[in-house]
Design a protein around this motif. Structure first.
Motif, PDB file in Angstrom:
ATOM      1  N   VAL A 197     -19.568  77.158 124.640  1.00  0.00           N
ATOM      2  CA  VAL A 197     -19.582  76.842 123.208  1.00  0.00           C
ATOM      3  C   VAL A 197     -18.163  76.958 122.681  1.00  0.00           C
ATOM      4  O   VAL A 197     -17.269  77.487 123.355  1.00  0.00           O
ATOM      5  CB  VAL A 197     -20.526  77.795 122.421  1.00  0.00           C
ATOM      6  N   TYR A 198     -17.965  76.488 121.467  1.00  0.00           N
ATOM      7  CA  TYR A 198     -16.627  76.481 120.875  1.00  0.00           C
ATOM      8  C   TYR A 198     -16.042  77.885 120.825  1.00  0.00           C
ATOM      9  O   TYR A 198     -14.897  78.120 121.190  1.00  0.00           O
ATOM     10  CB  TYR A 198     -16.702  75.876 119.458  1.00  0.00           C
ATOM     11  N   ARG A 199     -16.844  78.846 120.379  1.00  0.00           N
ATOM     12  CA  ARG A 199     -16.366  80.214 120.169  1.00  0.00           C
ATOM     13  C   ARG A 199     -15.853  80.857 121.464  1.00  0.00           C
ATOM     14  O   ARG A 199     -14.986  81.726 121.436  1.00  0.00           O
ATOM     15  CB  ARG A 199     -17.518  81.048 119.603  1.00  0.00           C
ATOM     16  N   LYS A 200     -16.408  80.408 122.595  1.00  0.00           N
ATOM     17  CA  LYS A 200     -16.000  80.987 123.867  1.00  0.00           C
ATOM     18  C   LYS A 200     -14.838  80.212 124.496  1.00  0.00           C
ATOM     19  O   LYS A 200     -14.517  80.422 125.656  1.00  0.00           O
ATOM     20  CB  LYS A 200     -17.191  80.991 124.844  1.00  0.00           C
ATOM     21  N   GLY A 201     -14.225  79.345 123.729  1.00  0.00           N
ATOM     22  CA  GLY A 201     -13.011  78.669 124.191  1.00  0.00           C
ATOM     23  C   GLY A 201     -13.239  77.622 125.258  1.00  0.00           C
ATOM     24  O   GLY A 201     -12.349  77.389 126.087  1.00  0.00           O
ATOM     25  N   ALA A 202     -14.389  76.978 125.245  1.00  0.00           N
ATOM     26  CA  ALA A 202     -14.657  75.956 126.274  1.00  0.00           C
ATOM     27  C   ALA A 202     -13.664  74.797 126.168  1.00  0.00           C
ATOM     28  O   ALA A 202     -13.301  74.171 127.177  1.00  0.00           O
ATOM     29  CB  ALA A 202     -16.089  75.459 126.137  1.00  0.00           C
ATOM     30  N   ASP A 203     -13.197  74.526 124.959  1.00  0.00           N
ATOM     31  CA  ASP A 203     -12.215  73.439 124.784  1.00  0.00           C
ATOM     32  C   ASP A 203     -10.889  73.778 125.455  1.00  0.00           C
ATOM     33  O   ASP A 203     -10.176  72.896 125.928  1.00  0.00           O
ATOM     34  CB  ASP A 203     -11.982  73.176 123.292  1.00  0.00           C
ATOM     35  N   LEU A 204     -10.539  75.040 125.495  1.00  0.00           N
ATOM     36  CA  LEU A 204      -9.304  75.461 126.185  1.00  0.00           C
ATOM     37  C   LEU A 204      -9.433  75.210 127.679  1.00  0.00           C
ATOM     38  O   LEU A 204      -8.472  74.788 128.340  1.00  0.00           O
ATOM     39  CB  LEU A 204      -9.055  76.957 125.951  1.00  0.00           C
ATOM     40  N   LEU A 205     -10.607  75.463 128.220  1.00  0.00           N
ATOM     41  CA  LEU A 205     -10.830  75.261 129.656  1.00  0.00           C
ATOM     42  C   LEU A 205     -10.602  73.808 130.041  1.00  0.00           C
ATOM     43  O   LEU A 205     -10.074  73.508 131.122  1.00  0.00           O
ATOM     44  CB  LEU A 205     -12.266  75.658 130.022  1.00  0.00           C
ATOM     45  N   VAL A 206     -11.001  72.903 129.143  1.00  0.00           N
ATOM     46  CA  VAL A 206     -10.854  71.466 129.414  1.00  0.00           C
ATOM     47  C   VAL A 206      -9.378  71.120 129.631  1.00  0.00           C
ATOM     48  O   VAL A 206      -9.046  70.233 130.411  1.00  0.00           O
ATOM     49  CB  VAL A 206     -11.465  70.659 128.244  1.00  0.00           C
ATOM     50  N   GLU A 207      -8.480  71.834 128.930  1.00  0.00           N
ATOM     51  CA  GLU A 207      -7.031  71.582 129.067  1.00  0.00           C
ATOM     52  C   GLU A 207      -6.443  72.359 130.246  1.00  0.00           C
ATOM     53  O   GLU A 207      -5.550  71.877 130.959  1.00  0.00           O
ATOM     54  CB  GLU A 207      -6.295  72.034 127.800  1.00  0.00           C
ATOM     55  N   VAL A 208      -6.941  73.568 130.432  1.00  0.00           N
ATOM     56  CA  VAL A 208      -6.314  74.476 131.406  1.00  0.00           C
ATOM     57  C   VAL A 208      -6.654  74.095 132.853  1.00  0.00           C
ATOM     58  O   VAL A 208      -5.779  74.086 133.728  1.00  0.00           O
ATOM     59  CB  VAL A 208      -6.742  75.939 131.105  1.00  0.00           C
ATOM     60  N   PRO A 250      -4.339  82.133 122.848  1.00  0.00           N
ATOM     61  CA  PRO A 250      -5.352  81.073 123.042  1.00  0.00           C
ATOM     62  C   PRO A 250      -4.729  79.677 122.940  1.00  0.00           C
ATOM     63  O   PRO A 250      -5.016  78.910 122.025  1.00  0.00           O
ATOM     64  CB  PRO A 250      -6.356  81.346 121.915  1.00  0.00           C
ATOM     65  N   ASP A 251      -3.861  79.403 123.899  1.00  0.00           N
ATOM     66  CA  ASP A 251      -3.119  78.142 123.934  1.00  0.00           C
ATOM     67  C   ASP A 251      -3.081  77.706 125.390  1.00  0.00           C
ATOM     68  O   ASP A 251      -2.821  78.531 126.285  1.00  0.00           O
ATOM     69  CB  ASP A 251      -1.692  78.412 123.403  1.00  0.00           C
ATOM     70  N   PRO A 252      -3.347  76.424 125.692  1.00  0.00           N
ATOM     71  CA  PRO A 252      -3.442  76.006 127.111  1.00  0.00           C
ATOM     72  C   PRO A 252      -2.186  76.343 127.928  1.00  0.00           C
ATOM     73  O   PRO A 252      -2.291  76.851 129.048  1.00  0.00           O
ATOM     74  CB  PRO A 252      -3.654  74.493 127.017  1.00  0.00           C
ATOM     75  N   ALA A 253      -0.985  76.095 127.366  1.00  0.00           N
ATOM     76  CA  ALA A 253       0.246  76.322 128.137  1.00  0.00           C
ATOM     77  C   ALA A 253       0.395  77.803 128.481  1.00  0.00           C
ATOM     78  O   ALA A 253       0.741  78.164 129.626  1.00  0.00           O
ATOM     79  CB  ALA A 253       1.455  75.852 127.329  1.00  0.00           C
ATOM     80  N   ASP A 254       0.104  78.656 127.504  1.00  0.00           N
ATOM     81  CA  ASP A 254       0.243  80.098 127.740  1.00  0.00           C
ATOM     82  C   ASP A 254      -0.773  80.587 128.749  1.00  0.00           C
ATOM     83  O   ASP A 254      -0.490  81.479 129.563  1.00  0.00           O
ATOM     84  CB  ASP A 254       0.082  80.848 126.405  1.00  0.00           C
ATOM     85  N   MET A 255      -1.939  79.990 128.717  1.00  0.00           N
ATOM     86  CA  MET A 255      -2.984  80.409 129.651  1.00  0.00           C
ATOM     87  C   MET A 255      -2.630  79.992 131.070  1.00  0.00           C
ATOM     88  O   MET A 255      -2.887  80.718 132.029  1.00  0.00           O
ATOM     89  CB  MET A 255      -4.329  79.827 129.230  1.00  0.00           C
ATOM     90  N   VAL A 256      -2.028  78.829 131.200  1.00  0.00           N
ATOM     91  CA  VAL A 256      -1.613  78.376 132.546  1.00  0.00           C
ATOM     92  C   VAL A 256      -0.565  79.340 133.104  1.00  0.00           C
ATOM     93  O   VAL A 256      -0.609  79.720 134.278  1.00  0.00           O
ATOM     94  CB  VAL A 256      -1.079  76.931 132.487  1.00  0.00           C
ATOM     95  N   LEU A 257       0.362  79.770 132.242  1.00  0.00           N
ATOM     96  CA  LEU A 257       1.390  80.738 132.682  1.00  0.00           C
ATOM     97  C   LEU A 257       0.742  82.063 133.084  1.00  0.00           C
ATOM     98  O   LEU A 257       1.154  82.701 134.061  1.00  0.00           O
ATOM     99  CB  LEU A 257       2.391  80.993 131.539  1.00  0.00           C
ATOM    100  N   ALA A 258      -0.262  82.457 132.333  1.00  0.00           N
ATOM    101  CA  ALA A 258      -0.950  83.722 132.638  1.00  0.00           C
ATOM    102  C   ALA A 258      -1.669  83.627 133.985  1.00  0.00           C
ATOM    103  O   ALA A 258      -1.647  84.577 134.783  1.00  0.00           O
ATOM    104  CB  ALA A 258      -1.952  84.063 131.533  1.00  0.00           C
ATOM    105  N   ILE A 259      -2.274  82.464 134.265  1.00  0.00           N
ATOM    106  CA  ILE A 259      -2.952  82.277 135.550  1.00  0.00           C
ATOM    107  C   ILE A 259      -1.932  82.305 136.679  1.00  0.00           C
ATOM    108  O   ILE A 259      -2.146  82.896 137.752  1.00  0.00           O
ATOM    109  CB  ILE A 259      -3.775  80.965 135.556  1.00  0.00           C
ATOM    110  N   LYS A 260      -0.770  81.721 136.418  1.00  0.00           N
ATOM    111  CA  LYS A 260       0.317  81.723 137.424  1.00  0.00           C
ATOM    112  C   LYS A 260       0.711  83.164 137.744  1.00  0.00           C
ATOM    113  O   LYS A 260       0.869  83.543 138.913  1.00  0.00           O
ATOM    114  CB  LYS A 260       1.501  80.959 136.837  1.00  0.00           C
ATOM    115  N   LYS A 261       0.833  83.971 136.708  1.00  0.00           N
ATOM    116  CA  LYS A 261       1.214  85.386 136.898  1.00  0.00           C
ATOM    117  C   LYS A 261       0.119  86.120 137.661  1.00  0.00           C
ATOM    118  O   LYS A 261       0.396  86.929 138.555  1.00  0.00           O
ATOM    119  CB  LYS A 261       1.446  86.030 135.528  1.00  0.00           C
ATOM    120  N   ALA A 262      -1.121  85.820 137.322  1.00  0.00           N
ATOM    121  CA  ALA A 262      -2.253  86.498 137.971  1.00  0.00           C
ATOM    122  C   ALA A 262      -2.291  86.160 139.463  1.00  0.00           C
ATOM    123  O   ALA A 262      -2.532  87.033 140.300  1.00  0.00           O
ATOM    124  CB  ALA A 262      -3.569  86.097 137.303  1.00  0.00           C
TER     125      ALA A 262
END
Lengths: 444, 191
Positions: free
Chosen positions: A209-220, A324-336
């Motif tokens: 759902v929107y609240r759980k950031g599903a739209d962010l996943l579509v970008e990430v 909660p931004d696609p670019a920042d999340m990609v960087l966080a996944i890279k770090k992880a």
């Protein structure tokens, strides 16, 4: 001095067979309070054919009151319609304290209102964060202000949630306690052997759902798949945004790299988590987020959005936070991904066992109950003055609602006196000694 | 507590000792009539009839108005008083069966016999409605999906249901639920 044993009524629209954070919280807290010697009864609305009295593990009694939900699992708000049944349950179960859960539950608000009119002490636990500016939030906050104007004590699941609740409702902060949620570490254990090979599996389990950031996943997801050819995603959950994720999968030809599992029963969540290395949470708002506790308990490194109470949940070495931004999340996944070799799932699990325990939550809640019961009783006029401070018009309206409730209660006492309501005998369920039963079976 | 006679404001429970309980065990629950309810029903019925007559005779309205008023009054009388229950009885014939009787004020008696071979278990259950919750004594019957309530119309207090439930358990119809039995006995003694 050990707290006295109480008879507690938990009230919420959200309970089993529904699954979620609030439902889990009520269930586990009730079980631990039963183990501490208290009597716990749960009241919720009927779910389909599940109507009437049911008993769950440990003798947890649940009243599924046949009031049909009307929107988002909430009972139709009638103000006074639930007064007779709530009064009957409070008297027949000889309840000493009422504990309501979740600001969005109409049954909870009505139960707390009627319980206060009858003179019971009430405790309220808020599980969510809400805004201040949109129409829905403004109305919700007014309802919360009404309920919390006369609540004895309140509990929030994080410091952020406490701040949010205090600002929304105007309740004095000294009345609000912070008791975090916990996780069943016995159920959420890491796999014997971590998934091996070159592949890195990122697990997402949430409502889509929107609240759980599903739209962010579509970008990430497509970006991460492009940068890391050895990364695979497992997405569990269902919801209106599932279609968007399916479309993304088709558009970028990621059918072999993104598995969509659909709705995952709670009993199967662990088996999905232990098939991954990293857990991704993209929520746009969270008061606490039990999901990342479950993931950490299973030994997964968590990548999460830095929203709400999430930063308070896990130690810094167990979570990588991102905006909660696609670019920042990609960087966080890279770090992880770079931190993965340092992660030992068993060590993480042992740390989670020490950090979060439902028994600890129950003991802390017991203290809140004890303090609530020590608060002095106030007559109706004293209580009405608290409602008047809720607003120039709203205050008067709230007072009128409470006066009518008071009058209806007295009418009900004439119609059905307390002496006519049978008290329920306490049924003692003998504890099962598993080891001795097994020995007896062997002897036979 | 004398199990042969229990009285509350609304009901009176009597265990009939005319016959030996080994042959037939009879339990009656008599409703203590409230004159107020009957009076209110009669007043309303009179009011509707008078209104109908006034409309027809004085205001020269259509005779259908009178007809509707009289129909409404008679329905009210039938529902309020005619369907009013005077007594419900349970006749337990050990190893044979159980007869459930409902006596109405109009004189009608409704009887339902359940052979002992059909009875799997008598149960004391909590019934939850949207406005209240009360104890119900029911029978689980063989090949029947729904429970059969022992008392069709009356909502009796637990202290009256317990001796009847014990009698049903001991009559050869179904097994005893001993842990509930002992806990309910303790509750009974404290009431």
């Amino acid at each position: 001095m050990a707290p006295e044993k109480q008879r507690i009524l938990m009230v919420s629209d959200f309970f089993y067979p529904n699954f979620g954070g609030v439902e889990n919280h009520i269930y586990y807290l009730s079980q631990c309070l039963l183990e501490l010697g208290h009597k716990v009864v749960v009241m919720t609305h009927a779910y389909g054919n599940r109507s009437g009295v049911r008993y769950m593990t440990g003798g947890l009694k649940v009243y599924y009151v046949p009031w049909r939900p009307f929107v988002m699992q909430n009972t139709l708000p009638t103000f006074y319609g639930t007064l007779p049944i709530i009064r009957t349950i409070l008297i027949r179960e000889q309840i000493s304290l009422v504990h309501g859960h979740q600001a969005f539950s109409t049954l909870c608000h009505e139960a707390l209102m009627h319980a206060r009119t009858m003179g019971y002490k009430v405790v309220f636990t808020d599980h969510s964060l809400y805004g201040f500016s949109d129409v829905g939030s403004i109305h919700m906050n007014k309802v919360l202000q009404f309920t919390l104007a006369d609540v004895t004590q309140a509990i929030c699941v994080s410091h952020t949630s406490k701040e949010n609740t205090v600002l929304r409702s105007g309740i004095p902060p000294e009345k609000v306690y912070m008791i975090p949620n916990a996780v069943d570490t016995a159920m959420f254990k890491p796999a014997e052997e971590r998934p091996g090979g070159n592949e890195i599996v990122i697990v997402v389990i949430s409502r889509l759902v929107y609240r759980k950031g599903a739209d962010l996943l579509v970008e990430v997801i497509p970006e991460v798949c492009r940068l890391y050819p050895n990364v695979r995603f497992i997405v569990g959950g269902d919801g209106p945004k599932r279609v968007r994720l399916e479309e993304m999968r088709e558009k970028h030809s990621l059918q072999d790299r993104v598995d969509m599992l659909g709705a995952v029963p709670h009993a199967s969540v662990r088996s999905v988590l232990i098939s991954g290395h990293i857990f991704l949470n993209s929520s746009l708002t969270e008061a606490f987020c039990i999901a990342i506790l479950e993931a950490a308990s299973c030994g997964l490194l968590t990548v999460s959005t830095r929203v709400g109470g999430v930063p308070e949940v896990l130690p810094e070495d167990m979570v990588v936070l991102a905006e909660p931004d696609p670019a920042d999340m990609v960087l966080a996944i890279k770090k992880a991904i770079s931190l993965l070799p340092e992660i030992d799932p068993q060590v993480m699990h042992e740390r989670m066992k020490k950090l979060y325990d439902w028994h600890d939550v129950a003991k802390r809640t017991e203290i809140v109950y004890d303090r609530a019961l020590k608060c002095p009783n106030q007559p109706l006029l004293g209580r009405l003055s608290r409602y008047l401070s809720c607003g120039s018009w709203a205050g008067k309206l709230f007072c009128l609602v409470m006066i009518i409730d008071f009058l209806l209660l007295h009418l009900l006492q004439l119609w059905q006196p307390e002496e006519d309501i049978d008290k329920v005998p306490d049924f003692v369920i003998p504890p099962v000694e598993i080891s001795s039963a097994f020995d007896q079976e062997q002897d036979d | 507590m004398n199990e042969s006679f229990i009285a509350t404001a609304r009901f009176t429970y009597i265990k009939d000792r005319k016959w030996p309980s080994a042959a037939i065990d009879v339990h009656h629950v008599i409703v203590r009539q409230s004159n107020l309810k009957g009076l209110l029903v009669c007043l309303f019925a009179f009011g509707f009839s008078a209104n109908g007559l006034y409309l027809f005779l004085v205001l020269d309205k259509s005779p259908f108005a009178l007809l509707w008023s009289l129909l409404l009054s008679s329905s009210l009388l039938k529902l309020g008083i005619g369907k009013s229950v005077v007594k419900e009885s349970v006749l337990i014939m050990p190893n044979f069966g159980v007869q459930l009787e409902t006596h109405y004020r109009s004189g009608r008696i409704s009887r339902h016999f359940v052979p002992v071979s059909k009875i799997l278990k008598p149960l004391l259950l909590e019934h939850v409605s949207p406005v209240t919750c009360y104890w119900v004594l029911s029978l689980i019957l063989l090949k029947e999906e729904e429970l059969t309530p022992v008392f069709k119309e009356l909502h009796l207090p637990l202290k009256m249901l317990v001796p009847i439930w014990k009698a049903l358990c001991g009559s050869g119809s179904g097994d005893n639920v001993f842990s509930l039995h002992s806990t309910v006995e303790d509750h009974e003694q404290s009431v």
